[in-house]
Write an enzyme that holds these catalytic residues in place. Structure first.
Site, PDB file in Angstrom:
ATOM      1  N   HIS A 201       0.807  -1.233   0.000  1.00 27.39           N
ATOM      2  CA  HIS A 201       0.000   0.000   0.000  1.00 27.39           C
ATOM      3  C   HIS A 201       0.833   1.273   0.000  1.00 27.39           C
ATOM      4  O   HIS A 201       0.288   2.365  -0.097  1.00 27.39           O
ATOM      5  CB  HIS A 201      -0.944   0.024   1.207  1.00 27.39           C
ATOM      6  CG  HIS A 201      -0.243   0.289   2.503  1.00 27.39           C
ATOM      7  ND1 HIS A 201       0.440  -0.686   3.182  1.00 27.39           N
ATOM      8  CD2 HIS A 201      -0.093   1.419   3.233  1.00 27.39           C
ATOM      9  CE1 HIS A 201       0.977  -0.167   4.269  1.00 27.39           C
ATOM     10  NE2 HIS A 201       0.671   1.112   4.335  1.00 27.39           N
TER      11      HIS A 201
HETATM   12  C1  UD1 Z   1      -1.891   5.366   6.264  1.00 26.95           C
HETATM   13  C2  UD1 Z   1      -0.539   5.770   6.883  1.00 26.95           C
HETATM   14  C3  UD1 Z   1       0.454   4.631   6.699  1.00 26.95           C
HETATM   15  C4  UD1 Z   1      -0.094   3.322   7.212  1.00 26.95           C
HETATM   16  C5  UD1 Z   1      -1.433   3.046   6.533  1.00 26.95           C
HETATM   17  C6  UD1 Z   1      -2.066   1.759   7.002  1.00 26.95           C
HETATM   18  C7  UD1 Z   1      -0.013   8.169   6.752  1.00 26.95           C
HETATM   19  C8  UD1 Z   1       0.871   9.163   6.102  1.00 26.95           C
HETATM   20  N1  UD1 Z   1       0.017   6.940   6.232  1.00 26.95           N
HETATM   21  O1  UD1 Z   1      -1.675   5.232   4.863  1.00 26.95           O
HETATM   22  O2  UD1 Z   1       1.634   4.941   7.430  1.00 26.95           O
HETATM   23  O3  UD1 Z   1       0.816   2.281   6.914  1.00 26.95           O
HETATM   24  O4  UD1 Z   1      -2.311   4.142   6.835  1.00 26.95           O
HETATM   25  O5  UD1 Z   1      -3.229   1.529   6.303  1.00 26.95           O
HETATM   26  O6  UD1 Z   1      -0.698   8.492   7.694  1.00 26.95           O
HETATM   27  N2  UD1 Z   1      -9.063   5.057   2.159  1.00 26.95           N
HETATM   28  C9  UD1 Z   1     -10.308   4.478   2.126  1.00 26.95           C
HETATM   29  N3  UD1 Z   1     -10.895   4.151   3.319  1.00 26.95           N
HETATM   30  C10 UD1 Z   1     -10.299   4.368   4.519  1.00 26.95           C
HETATM   31  C11 UD1 Z   1      -9.033   4.989   4.539  1.00 26.95           C
HETATM   32  C12 UD1 Z   1      -8.428   5.313   3.351  1.00 26.95           C
HETATM   33  O7  UD1 Z   1     -10.878   4.254   1.072  1.00 26.95           O
HETATM   34  O8  UD1 Z   1     -10.889   4.032   5.565  1.00 26.95           O
HETATM   35  C13 UD1 Z   1      -8.410   5.399   0.888  1.00 26.95           C
HETATM   36  C14 UD1 Z   1      -8.662   6.820   0.489  1.00 26.95           C
HETATM   37  O9  UD1 Z   1      -8.782   6.892  -0.873  1.00 26.95           O
HETATM   38  C15 UD1 Z   1      -7.389   7.528   0.890  1.00 26.95           C
HETATM   39  C16 UD1 Z   1      -6.346   6.419   0.707  1.00 26.95           C
HETATM   40  O10 UD1 Z   1      -7.024   5.204   1.038  1.00 26.95           O
HETATM   41  O11 UD1 Z   1      -7.142   8.653   0.156  1.00 26.95           O
HETATM   42  C17 UD1 Z   1      -5.148   6.582   1.569  1.00 26.95           C
HETATM   43  O12 UD1 Z   1      -5.536   6.754   2.928  1.00 26.95           O
HETATM   44  P1  UD1 Z   1      -4.603   7.593   3.925  1.00 26.95           P
HETATM   45  O13 UD1 Z   1      -5.108   7.538   5.310  1.00 26.95           O
HETATM   46  O14 UD1 Z   1      -4.324   8.923   3.357  1.00 26.95           O
HETATM   47  O15 UD1 Z   1      -3.215   6.823   3.872  1.00 26.95           O
HETATM   48  P2  UD1 Z   1      -2.887   5.252   3.848  1.00 26.95           P
HETATM   49  O16 UD1 Z   1      -2.344   4.929   2.516  1.00 26.95           O
HETATM   50  O17 UD1 Z   1      -4.009   4.425   4.369  1.00 26.95           O
END
Ligand code: UD1
Length: 363
Positions: A201
């Site tokens: 991811h």
């Molecule tokens: C975040 C953390 C990362 C961790 C990961 C575990 C930061 C910088 N990164 O990354 O260190 O390893 O979580 O999962 O904080 N999304 C959904 N549903 C959700 C959450 C996210 O669809 O419940 C999608 C959204 O499109 C979002 C993308 O995932 O834009 C990324 O989510 P985000 O929280 O920005 O970062 P992660 O890649 O999950």
């Protein structure tokens, strides 16, 4: 004493759960749990609260997704009034996600004491958002709880006063130790060993679509040798959809794409895997504890102890190396010998609780 915990994203939940439990035995401690809402899908959040037997959050800031600046700023704006309202004596933040640094910054500006659980980890790679989050959070913290000795050395090198640093061990392993017996019975019914388990991811692996396509092609090749189980993070799912014609469960029964898995199911998947391929931080630690070989698709790690003492190997962004190392492991047999890391013993959260309640310093 009033302690406020801030969690936001999936890897925070298994770290906060044991600390909440450990502090709950002290009658004079009152606890508040704030969820920033950085992760909001049921599969990324609610199910973890249930399986980890965590109390429901006292408040959810519902910040959701966005750019790094948007998400960090949204947590800060929403957290400030919540903090002013609740007036805790200490705020605990966990790991290295955007919610961690945002909450720590709000606290330090308001003069509220902050404790960082999982302090001191460093990859040395400033292109990773988590590395920025770790460095800043550690600078802002009053209490720094490290999982391993290298964390203490990193913090001392950055000029952090040793009296604030406590080597306590790994809280994520606390949760693993507690729930492994339950997880033994939680392997998803569609999955039959032997298999390799894959998670990806990180932006460095999934945001570059050409690289993601090559990575997936390598996994599809490998799946001719050993079935691959790949629970897909929402961010990765979006990128895969934009690739279009890639192999999926329908087209290739040996490369099975699953939805994100709950904690117990995912732990069972790790426990029974012949091999794990990942870019996660926590999975490098969990596979080390379980003695399962792990190939990390990154050039560096903030958890070097998993390389020196554990089962982790960095294969970098080198697909030939990934393929060859996987083949090598499959040739040798199912498991490497498990080595225990000091203080990864299921008691880290109790040590944190004692330090907080005793109010002692390292002086
Ligand atoms: C975040 C953390 C990362 C961790 C990961 C575990 C930061 C910088 N990164 O990354 O260190 O390893 O979580 O999962 O904080 N999304 C959904 N549903 C959700 C959450 C996210 O669809 O419940 C999608 C959204 O499109 C979002 C993308 O995932 O834009 C990324 O989510 P985000 O929280 O920005 O970062 P992660 O890649 O999950």
């Amino acid at each position: 004493m009033h302690i406020l915990h801030v969690v936001g994203a999936r890897p925070n939940f298994m770290k906060a759960a044991p600390v909440l439990r450990a502090l709950s035995v002290y009658p004079k401690v009152r606890q508040t749990l704030v969820h920033t809402g950085q992760h909001y899908d049921a599969a990324m959040s609610d199910v973890f609260f249930r399986q980890l037997e965590m109390p429901a959050p006292d408040c959810n800031l519902e910040v959701g997704s966005g750019t790094h600046a948007q998400q960090t700023a949204a947590v800060m704006q929403a957290f400030e009034p919540a903090l002013l309202d609740r007036k805790p004596d200490l705020v605990l933040v966990y790991g290295d996600v955007n919610s961690t640094v945002a909450a720590a910054l709000v606290c330090s500006k308001l003069g509220v004491r902050v404790g960082h659980v999982e302090a001191g980890l460093r990859s040395g790679d400033r292109t990773m958002p988590e590395e920025i989050n770790r460095r800043l959070t550690d600078q802002l913290s009053d209490l720094l709880f490290t999982p391993s000795e290298d964390g203490n050395e990193n913090l001392a090198r950055e000029g952090i006063d040793r009296s604030k640093i406590y080597l306590v061990g790994n809280v994520m392993i606390d949760t693993l130790v507690r729930l492994l017996p339950k997880a033994e019975k939680s392997l998803p019914s569609s999955v039959e060993p032997p298999y390799a388990l894959v998670t990806l991811h990180r932006p460095s692996n999934v945001d570059d679509l050409d690289w993601l396509r090559e990575l997936l092609t390598t996994l599809a090749d490998l799946s001719a040798r050993l079935k691959i189980i790949f629970p897909v993070h929402p961010r990765t799912r979006q990128r895969l959809e934009s690739l279009g014609d890639m192999p999926t469960r329908e087209s290739n029964s040996q490369l099975c794409l699953l939805d994100p898995q709950p904690y117990l199911e995912f732990l069972a998947l790790q426990r029974h895997a012949t091999l794990v391929i990942t870019d996660s931080g926590g999975i490098q630690e969990e596979t080390t504890f379980l003695g399962v070989p792990c190939l990390t698709v990154r050039d560096n790690t903030e958890r070097p102890i998993t390389l020196t003492r554990g089962t982790n190997r960095l294969v970098g962004r080198d697909l030939k190396r990934l393929r060859n190392t996987a083949e090598e492991i499959l040739g040798v047999g199912p498991k490497t010998k498990q080595t225990l890391v000091p203080l990864w013993d299921g008691q880290a959260a109790q040590r944190i609780a004692q330090i907080i309640v005793r109010g002692s310093t390292n002086d």
